[in-house]
Write a protein that holds these residues in place. Structure first.
Motif, mmCIF file in Angstrom:
data_model
loop_
_atom_site.group_PDB
_atom_site.id
_atom_site.type_symbol
_atom_site.label_atom_id
_atom_site.label_comp_id
_atom_site.label_asym_id
_atom_site.label_seq_id
_atom_site.Cartn_x
_atom_site.Cartn_y
_atom_site.Cartn_z
ATOM 1 N N VAL A 1 0.835 -1.198 0.000
ATOM 2 C CA VAL A 1 0.000 0.000 0.000
ATOM 3 C C VAL A 1 0.873 1.252 0.000
ATOM 4 C CG1 VAL A 1 -1.762 1.293 1.242
ATOM 5 C CG2 VAL A 1 -1.870 -1.214 1.176
ATOM 6 N N ALA A 2 1.849 1.292 0.907
ATOM 7 C CA ALA A 2 2.688 2.488 1.038
ATOM 8 C C ALA A 2 3.514 2.729 -0.218
ATOM 9 C CB ALA A 2 3.590 2.360 2.259
ATOM 10 N N GLN A 3 4.158 1.685 -0.746
ATOM 11 C CA GLN A 3 5.007 1.861 -1.921
ATOM 12 C C GLN A 3 4.194 2.081 -3.191
ATOM 13 O OE1 GLN A 3 7.780 -1.429 -1.926
ATOM 14 N NE2 GLN A 3 8.909 -0.624 -0.170
ATOM 15 N N GLY A 4 2.921 1.668 -3.165
ATOM 16 C CA GLY A 4 2.043 1.974 -4.284
ATOM 17 C C GLY A 4 1.771 3.464 -4.386
ATOM 18 N N ILE A 5 1.849 4.150 -3.248
ATOM 19 C CA ILE A 5 1.644 5.600 -3.199
ATOM 20 C C ILE A 5 2.980 6.330 -3.296
ATOM 21 C CG2 ILE A 5 0.810 7.505 -1.764
ATOM 22 C CD1 ILE A 5 -1.126 5.382 -0.485
ATOM 23 N N ALA A 6 3.951 5.871 -2.497
ATOM 24 C CA ALA A 6 5.284 6.488 -2.454
ATOM 25 C C ALA A 6 6.319 5.363 -2.561
ATOM 26 C CB ALA A 6 5.471 7.272 -1.158
ATOM 27 N N PRO A 7 6.827 5.089 -3.754
ATOM 28 C CA PRO A 7 7.722 3.935 -3.957
ATOM 29 C C PRO A 7 8.954 3.921 -3.068
ATOM 30 C CG PRO A 7 6.993 4.819 -6.064
ATOM 31 C CD PRO A 7 6.543 5.797 -5.009
ATOM 32 N N GLU A 8 9.355 5.078 -2.567
ATOM 33 C CA GLU A 8 10.558 5.143 -1.725
ATOM 34 C C GLU A 8 10.305 4.732 -0.274
ATOM 35 O OE1 GLU A 8 8.743 9.342 -1.516
ATOM 36 O OE2 GLU A 8 8.803 7.621 -2.871
ATOM 37 N N SER A 9 9.084 4.360 0.054
ATOM 38 C CA SER A 9 8.742 3.989 1.431
ATOM 39 C C SER A 9 9.547 2.789 1.904
ATOM 40 C CB SER A 9 7.253 3.683 1.538
ATOM 41 O OG SER A 9 6.479 4.818 1.236
ATOM 42 N N ARG A 10 9.889 2.819 3.201
ATOM 43 C CA ARG A 10 10.656 1.745 3.832
ATOM 44 C C ARG A 10 9.798 1.128 4.938
ATOM 45 N NH1 ARG A 10 15.921 2.718 2.114
ATOM 46 N NH2 ARG A 10 16.891 1.433 3.726
ATOM 47 N N VAL A 11 9.746 -0.194 4.973
ATOM 48 C CA VAL A 11 8.865 -0.902 5.902
ATOM 49 C C VAL A 11 9.631 -2.033 6.572
ATOM 50 C CG1 VAL A 11 6.738 -2.240 6.152
ATOM 51 C CG2 VAL A 11 6.846 -0.377 4.468
ATOM 52 N N VAL A 12 9.458 -2.140 7.887
ATOM 53 C CA VAL A 12 10.010 -3.279 8.632
ATOM 54 C C VAL A 12 8.860 -4.018 9.290
ATOM 55 C CG1 VAL A 12 11.432 -4.006 10.588
ATOM 56 C CG2 VAL A 12 12.265 -2.223 9.034
ATOM 57 N N TYR A 13 8.784 -5.317 9.027
ATOM 58 C CA TYR A 13 7.782 -6.194 9.623
ATOM 59 C C TYR A 13 8.393 -6.930 10.799
ATOM 60 C CZ TYR A 13 5.072 -5.558 5.305
ATOM 61 O OH TYR A 13 4.348 -5.038 4.257
ATOM 62 N N VAL A 14 7.603 -7.069 11.876
ATOM 63 C CA VAL A 14 8.067 -7.761 13.079
ATOM 64 C C VAL A 14 7.013 -8.781 13.496
ATOM 65 C CG1 VAL A 14 8.853 -7.511 15.467
ATOM 66 C CG2 VAL A 14 9.231 -5.642 13.826
ATOM 67 N N ASP A 15 7.428 -10.004 13.744
ATOM 68 C CA ASP A 15 6.536 -11.013 14.303
ATOM 69 C C ASP A 15 7.393 -12.054 15.016
ATOM 70 O OD1 ASP A 15 3.329 -11.599 13.502
ATOM 71 O OD2 ASP A 15 4.385 -13.258 14.446
ATOM 72 N N ASN A 16 6.780 -12.777 15.956
ATOM 73 C CA ASN A 16 7.562 -13.780 16.686
ATOM 74 C C ASN A 16 7.321 -15.194 16.191
ATOM 75 O OD1 ASN A 16 5.035 -14.322 17.688
ATOM 76 N ND2 ASN A 16 5.585 -14.131 19.846
ATOM 77 N N ASP A 17 6.498 -15.373 15.159
ATOM 78 C CA ASP A 17 6.249 -16.698 14.613
ATOM 79 C C ASP A 17 7.225 -16.964 13.470
ATOM 80 O OD1 ASP A 17 5.339 -19.060 13.566
ATOM 81 O OD2 ASP A 17 3.263 -18.439 13.341
#
Length: 265
Positions: A88-104
């Motif tokens: 979603v974010a990069q579809g609007i602003a391709p330069e967006s940076r995302v970090v996903y966190v989960d314990n599984d």
């Protein structure tokens, strides 16, 4: 599905149970049994899970388009589904940076395989627990620039943090690490809207004692935004947070949620 080291297929995990409710296939028999039992207790479970995903799909465009955010830290991201944060974010602003966190571990396996960033941006993955915010921040700094605003996403996650584990303290640690202009978005399970959630939470906690649920009322959830500036419409049932249609607004959702901005350094 093959079972990798570190994965206990005999005990339902919240990320995999949620995957069941959303119609995913990355789950085991124990997860499916727990998902079915939850629906029996609270028949609107699937609709509520879908509302949580829809809330995410409205929050990310608001933050990207309306607030100019280009960095996201999604804690408790769950298994990849449609409309993931970076898509979603990069579809609007391709330069967006995302970090996903989960314990599984299963989440991390699928995240690395499926959640590829567009060339202009970046996507990172951390296997960690929300109860270790310092560790999360240290690893996230490999992808995110904490001198620039970050949106911290805690959706359907904080009810797994007991009062003794201090959810407000965890939020303070996370928000203290990001500059003015950063945001917090959260959705939190409650029994205020549907009293059946009390039995829902009790039974899900019984099935996996490592993830006991602490339901909180609207006042308590609002208190988690202390020191931040809530954006309109404040803390509301998540289906009523800036809905795009009447159907969105009327959808069942057993969560309070909101988005708030950090105004002071």
């Amino acid at each position: 599905m093959a079972i990798s080291q570190g994965i206990n297929a005999k005990v339902p995990h919240p990320a995999r149970v949620y995957d069941c409710w959303l119609g995913g296939k990355d789950n085991f028999a124990a997860d499916r049994l727990a998902a079915a039992e939850a629906i029996e207790i609270f028949p609107k479970t699937v609709e509520s899970a879908q509302s949580c995903r829809a809330f995410l799909s409205r929050v990310v465009p608001y933050l990207t388009e309306g607030a100019g955010i280009r960095q996201f830290l999604d804690i408790g991201s769950g298994l990849p589904s449609a409309q993931n944060v970076h898509e979603v974010a990069q579809g609007i602003a391709p330069e967006s940076r995302v970090v996903y966190v989960d314990n599984d571990p299963i989440v991390m396996l699928h995240a690395r395989a499926l959640l590829a960033s567009c060339p202009e941006g970046a996507t990172g993955y951390i296997q960690a627990d929300i109860r270790d915010p310092e560790g999360i921040l240290a690893k996230a700094a490999e992808t995110l620039d904490f001198s620039r605003p970050v949106a911290i996403m805690l959706l359907a996650m904080l009810h797994f943090v007991s009062d003794a584990q201090d959810p407000a303290g965890i939020i303070r640690t996370l928000m203290d690490a990001v500059p003015r202009g950063s945001y917090l978005a959260t959705g939190h399970h409650t029994a205020d809207i549907y009293p059946e959630m009390l039995e829902f939470a009790r039974r899900m906690s019984e099935l996996n004692p490592d993830f006991t649920a602490t339901l909180r009322d609207k006042k308590q959830v609002t208190g988690l935004f202390a020191g931040l500036d809530l954006v309109t419409p404040g803390v509301v049932q998540i289906s009523k947070w800036r809905p795009e249609s009447e159907a969105d607004a009327l959808a069942a959702a057993a969560l309070w949620g909101g988005v708030a901005r950090k105004l002071r350094q």
